[in-house]
Design an enzyme around this catalytic site. Structure first.
Site, short mmCIF file in Angstrom:
data_model
loop_
_atom_site.label_atom_id
_atom_site.label_comp_id
_atom_site.label_asym_id
_atom_site.label_seq_id
_atom_site.Cartn_x
_atom_site.Cartn_y
_atom_site.Cartn_z
CG ASP A 19 139.02 -23.41 18.69
OD1 ASP A 19 140.18 -23.80 18.90
OD2 ASP A 19 138.01 -24.10 18.92
CD GLU A 20 136.75 -16.03 18.69
OE1 GLU A 20 137.10 -14.85 18.88
OE2 GLU A 20 135.58 -16.43 18.89
#
Length: 300
Positions: A244-245
């Protein structure tokens, strides 16, 4: 050096046949716009749209997206790209040419929740999502009927952490067979391995039901409720090996209050997720996104 692109020929309406796009990323210095404009003029190209940005005029990076039209573009595209190499080398450019007839093929991955998938299918049916949906892959059977009713191949591939390697091998094989350019994770609730992600750099778009970087990972609505947030949102980003980055493409939010419990937050959040993912996918398909490190430059 070319920015990674996977365009393939596709015959569309005649009015799109002579339309092209050029994306450039290079060290900022005087004369870049003039040189590109001169090049296009010499190749009988008329500039329709131009957007540019520099993150630092003194020693930074310069980005530009140009949309143009040129007579008989399909016939001279290869020569045009070859001629551009000298200019690219002079200015140390990473560049990408794309064309109106280059329609990208997409694969949609989905689990049980169908709201993002349905939004994409609606946009595709209406002609606003200009892509060929080559296949849908799911670890549940729930959406098979919807997908197959539209003539789109549906592949049910059960997945869990114990069989992840063999599942991804099967998925990669299907994606290669269908010559997929873009993978859309429309609430596909499985973590992808680094091997899978490395096969498709900047070709996987995810929707996360949280306004990243807050509430990374699972159960973001529950954690947001426990924290008493007044805004909830969704984030669409490219997938990297950092959970999620990856580079963020689009985000949006809605205001909430103490009366909104977890089910209400989820309902509001699903509406945000649908529109955020659809916008991010559209911008990628229209070659409006340039990845720079862990950020994106998005030319609306």
């Amino acid at each position: 050096m070319k920015i990674n692109v996977q365009d393939k020929p596709f015959v569309q309406q005649e009015k799109m046949g002579n339309r092209g796009r050029l994306l450039v990323k290079c060290p900022d210095r005087p004369g870049i716009v003039a040189a590109i404009s001169k090049f296009l003029f010499e190749h009988e190209a008329n500039i329709i749209e131009s957007n540019q940005y520099s993150n630092d005029p003194e020693g930074g990076t310069f980005f530009i997206r140009i949309e143009f039209e040129a007579p008989n573009l399909a016939e001279k595209a290869a020569a045009m790209e070859n001629d551009f190499l000298a200019l690219s080398e002079k200015f140390e450019m990473e560049h990408q040419f794309a064309y109106g007839e280059g329609r990208k093929k997409t694969a949609i991955f989905v689990s049980k929740e169908s709201h993002c998938l349905l939004e994409l299918l609606w946009e595709w049916q209406s002609g606003d999502l200009k892509t060929d949906i080559a296949l849908v892959i799911s670890n549940h059977e729930d959406t098979r009927g919807i997908v197959e009713s539209l003539g789109i191949p549906f592949y049910y591939i059960p997945a869990n952490k114990d069989i992840r390697k063999q599942v991804e091998e099967e998925q990669i094989k299907l994606l290669k067979e269908h010559e997929v350019d873009l993978i859309i994770l429309a609430r596909y609730m499985q973590i992808l391995t680094s091997d899978f992600v490395d096969h498709f750099p900047n070709q996987i778009i995810n929707i996360h039901h949280s306004f990243l970087p807050a509430f990374i990972g699972a159960r973001p609505y529950e954690r947001a409720y426990d924290r008493g947030v007044k805004l909830i949102g969704a984030t669409s980003h490219y997938v990297t090996n950092d959970l999620d980055e990856g580079p963020i493409i689009e985000q949006d939010i809605e205001r909430v209050n103490h009366r909104d419990h977890v089910p209400g937050l989820k309902k509001i959040g699903q509406s945000i997720e649908r529109r955020v993912l659809a916008r991010a996918v559209k911008w990628h398909l229209e070659d409006r996104v340039i990845v720079h490190g862990n950020k994106t430059i998005v030319f609306h």
